[in-house]
Write an enzyme that holds these catalytic residues in place. Structure first.
Site, PDB file in Angstrom:
ATOM      1  N   HIS A 130      41.592  16.862 -44.780  1.00 28.64           N
ATOM      2  CA  HIS A 130      40.893  15.732 -45.420  1.00 28.64           C
ATOM      3  C   HIS A 130      40.214  14.942 -44.300  1.00 28.64           C
ATOM      4  O   HIS A 130      40.717  14.900 -43.175  1.00 28.64           O
ATOM      5  CB  HIS A 130      41.957  14.876 -46.115  1.00 28.64           C
ATOM      6  CG  HIS A 130      41.435  13.784 -46.981  1.00 28.64           C
ATOM      7  ND1 HIS A 130      40.996  12.590 -46.467  1.00 28.64           N
ATOM      8  CD2 HIS A 130      41.302  13.685 -48.329  1.00 28.64           C
ATOM      9  CE1 HIS A 130      40.620  11.802 -47.462  1.00 28.64           C
ATOM     10  NE2 HIS A 130      40.796  12.445 -48.605  1.00 28.64           N
ATOM     11  N   ASP A 208      50.236  15.322 -42.207  1.00 31.38           N
ATOM     12  CA  ASP A 208      49.622  14.564 -43.295  1.00 31.38           C
ATOM     13  C   ASP A 208      50.282  15.039 -44.587  1.00 31.38           C
ATOM     14  O   ASP A 208      49.975  16.123 -45.091  1.00 31.38           O
ATOM     15  CB  ASP A 208      48.114  14.831 -43.293  1.00 31.38           C
ATOM     16  CG  ASP A 208      47.416  14.229 -44.510  1.00 31.38           C
ATOM     17  OD1 ASP A 208      48.107  13.694 -45.395  1.00 31.38           O
ATOM     18  OD2 ASP A 208      46.177  14.314 -44.566  1.00 31.38           O
ATOM     19  N   GLN A 211      49.428  14.943 -49.847  1.00 35.67           N
ATOM     20  CA  GLN A 211      49.477  15.768 -51.061  1.00 35.67           C
ATOM     21  C   GLN A 211      50.835  16.398 -51.304  1.00 35.67           C
ATOM     22  O   GLN A 211      51.118  16.838 -52.404  1.00 35.67           O
ATOM     23  CB  GLN A 211      48.417  16.884 -50.989  1.00 35.67           C
ATOM     24  CG  GLN A 211      46.987  16.392 -51.126  1.00 35.67           C
ATOM     25  CD  GLN A 211      46.719  15.715 -52.467  1.00 35.67           C
ATOM     26  OE1 GLN A 211      47.378  15.990 -53.459  1.00 35.67           O
ATOM     27  NE2 GLN A 211      45.760  14.809 -52.481  1.00 35.67           N
ATOM     28  N   LYS A 234      49.727   8.187 -54.366  1.00 33.89           N
ATOM     29  CA  LYS A 234      49.723   9.615 -54.726  1.00 33.89           C
ATOM     30  C   LYS A 234      51.131  10.083 -55.086  1.00 33.89           C
ATOM     31  O   LYS A 234      51.373  11.270 -55.285  1.00 33.89           O
ATOM     32  CB  LYS A 234      49.171  10.457 -53.572  1.00 33.89           C
ATOM     33  CG  LYS A 234      47.672  10.234 -53.351  1.00 33.89           C
ATOM     34  CD  LYS A 234      47.155  11.154 -52.282  1.00 33.89           C
ATOM     35  CE  LYS A 234      45.810  10.728 -51.741  1.00 33.89           C
ATOM     36  NZ  LYS A 234      44.702  10.936 -52.666  1.00 33.89           N
ATOM     37  N   CYS A 372      36.355  15.084 -49.917  1.00 32.27           N
ATOM     38  CA  CYS A 372      36.599  14.520 -48.578  1.00 32.27           C
ATOM     39  C   CYS A 372      37.017  15.603 -47.594  1.00 32.27           C
ATOM     40  O   CYS A 372      37.924  15.400 -46.773  1.00 32.27           O
ATOM     41  CB  CYS A 372      37.659  13.423 -48.611  1.00 32.27           C
ATOM     42  SG  CYS A 372      37.185  12.030 -49.594  1.00 32.27           S
TER      43      CYS A 372
HETATM   44  N1  PLP Z   1      45.084  13.353 -46.671  1.00 32.29           N
HETATM   45  C1  PLP Z   1      45.013  14.108 -47.776  1.00 32.29           C
HETATM   46  C2  PLP Z   1      45.476  15.534 -47.705  1.00 32.29           C
HETATM   47  C3  PLP Z   1      44.541  13.570 -48.965  1.00 32.29           C
HETATM   48  O1  PLP Z   1      44.466  14.321 -50.058  1.00 32.29           O
HETATM   49  C4  PLP Z   1      44.139  12.215 -48.976  1.00 32.29           C
HETATM   50  C5  PLP Z   1      43.593  11.621 -50.203  1.00 32.29           C
HETATM   51  O2  PLP Z   1      43.135  12.284 -51.092  1.00 32.29           O
HETATM   52  C6  PLP Z   1      44.255  11.468 -47.809  1.00 32.29           C
HETATM   53  C7  PLP Z   1      44.731  12.062 -46.662  1.00 32.29           C
HETATM   54  C8  PLP Z   1      43.862  10.019 -47.758  1.00 32.29           C
HETATM   55  O3  PLP Z   1      44.734   9.270 -48.547  1.00 32.29           O
HETATM   56  P1  PLP Z   1      44.436   7.712 -48.827  1.00 32.29           P
HETATM   57  O4  PLP Z   1      43.064   7.659 -49.425  1.00 32.29           O
HETATM   58  O5  PLP Z   1      45.499   7.323 -49.789  1.00 32.29           O
HETATM   59  O6  PLP Z   1      44.521   7.008 -47.539  1.00 32.29           O
END
Ligand code: PLP
Length: 418
Positions: A130, A208, A211, A234, A372
């Protein structure tokens, strides 16, 4: 199509679904099927009640005052930190920093390492990340003149472990930051192996878990990861709250990047000293109500049973994959060895935005866009956008069927010749 077993399973989950009244509504006069849970999940009544209770009964700023209400608020906030630590398998609550979300956690970590390492900054991420786990590292490398590189994927959409080993050997030692689960392909990365390979060569590892936190068991002690980030929204919690976990000894060696109240020890005109982790990294009034809401969400997942939730989500995803596979001309992105949470797809000759817009008019909420993850979509798949479906345990097999019917209708409008 729906079998009696699947219908029975939906019925078994009906009491759980009642915790999520937002799902029980119509959009465009059609019953809503909310299948965009990778973007954000819905909050159960238990979480909403916890937040309401806090504001009604014990709201006051934390860690500051001597009065009773502040004491209650501080206790609830610190109990939330304990809950998060327990949930991710950390032995100490001092390893839990509350942030605004995964993006905030990863930016904070990249900036702290940038400050600590300077020109020797080195970050390695995978191609499926992401933007939140890509751009902060890229920017830090750019500012310091350090190193930033990406690990390629194999044809299935899994991390190429041979290429990874080579990069670890060739690049200056630094930090590897990878997703546990891809928000586009659903790839579940072999974290234990990725972490072990990095540690053998002296690299740090950041995970990270945005998900994965809801559908995979995340145990930081078993994984031995150095840092881990995730977002409340999430995982059934509120927005604006997230977590950065780090090994305590590593955190206490890192310089803070935000300054203000609560994170300091002594402040004099001649200079300032800082608290130890986690307060050192929580400048200003923290989102304590968000943290309390997040803890209620994690408690709720524990109550349901994390493995039971994971099993239900995997069953819904498998069913969606099977049904999508019946649609001519539809391509599901990636065939990773293990998939969780999401299915991204494209249909030849039809724009994903048209699919998502038409489905929306039929009550079905899915995501369309670059998710993203432009390096993955543009550079690996030569696509600018895809459609994505991401069920949560509170969805039903019947909703997946309705989504497939709506998708077929949308496609018949977009490509009437077929
Ligand atoms: N990392 C992953 C794998 C994601 O799917 C997302 C959001 O969709 C993020 C990071 C960023 O999360 P946030 O927008 O809650 O900061």
């Amino acid at each position: 199509m729906l079998t009696p077993e699947l219908i029975a399973s939906d019925n078994d989950w009906a009491p759980v679904r009642m915790q999520f009244p937002i799902l029980d509504q119509e959009v465009f006069k059609k019953p809503l099927a909310y299948l965009d849970n990778a973007a954000t999940t819905q909050m159960p009544l238990r979480v909403l009640d916890t937040i309401r209770h806090h504001y009604l009964e014990q709201n006051a700023n934390v860690h500051r005052a001597t009065h009773e209400l502040s004491g209650r608020s501080t206790n609830a906030f610190e109990a939330a930190r304990d809950t998060v630590a327990r949930y991710i398998g950390s032995k100490s609550s001092n390893t839990i920093i509350f942030t605004r979300g995964t993006t905030d956690s990863l930016n904070m970590l990249a900036q702290m390492l940038e400050r600590k390492w300077g020109a020797s900054f080195s970050a390695l991420v995978s191609t499926l990340e992401h933007h939140s786990n890509f751009v902060p590292w890229q920017q830090a490398a750019r500012r310091t003149g350090g190193s930033f590189a990406t690990i390629p994927l194999d044809a299935q959409g899994d991390i190429d472990l041979d290429a990874y080993a080579k990069l670890l050997d060739e690049l200056p030692v630094g930090i590897v930051s990878v997703a546990h689960v891809s928000n586009v392909l659903g790839t579940v990365n072999p974290l234990a192996q990725i972490i072990e390979m990095a540690h053998q060569r002296g690299w740090l590892v950041s995970v990270d878990a945005a998900q994965s936190i809801r559908h995979e068991r995340v145990d930081v002690a078993a994984l031995d990861c150095d840092f881990l980030s995730f977002s409340g929204h999430k995982t059934l919690g509120p927005t604006g709250i997230g977590v950065l976990h780090g090994k305590e000894e590593l955190l206490n060696e890192l310089p803070p990047v935000a300054f203000g109240g609560e994170m300091v020890d002594t402040v004099r005109t001649s200079g300032t000293t800082f608290e130890s982790a986690p307060l050192r990294f929580e400048a200003g009034t923290p989102n304590y109500v968000g943290a309390i809401g997040l803890a209620a969400a994690l408690d709720y997942l524990e109550l349901l049973g994390r493995d039971v939730v994971a099993e239900r989500e995997h069953a819904l995803l498998d069913y969606a994959e099977q049904r999508l596979g019946e649609i001519p001309g539809l391509q599901i992105l990636g065939t990773p060895q293990k998939r969780a949470g999401v299915l991204s797809f494209s249909v030849e000759g039809v724009h994903p935005f048209d699919i998502a817009t038409l489905m929306d008019k039929m009550g079905i909420a899915i995501r369309a866009g670059n998710q993203c993850a432009q390096p993955l979509l543009n550079e690996v798949y030569s696509l600018s956008s895809v459609a994505r479906i991401s069920p949560a345990f509170y969805n039903t097999f019947e909703e997946i069927d309705r989504a497939i019917d709506a998708l077929e209708r949308a496609l018949s409008i977009c490509r009437p010749a077929l």
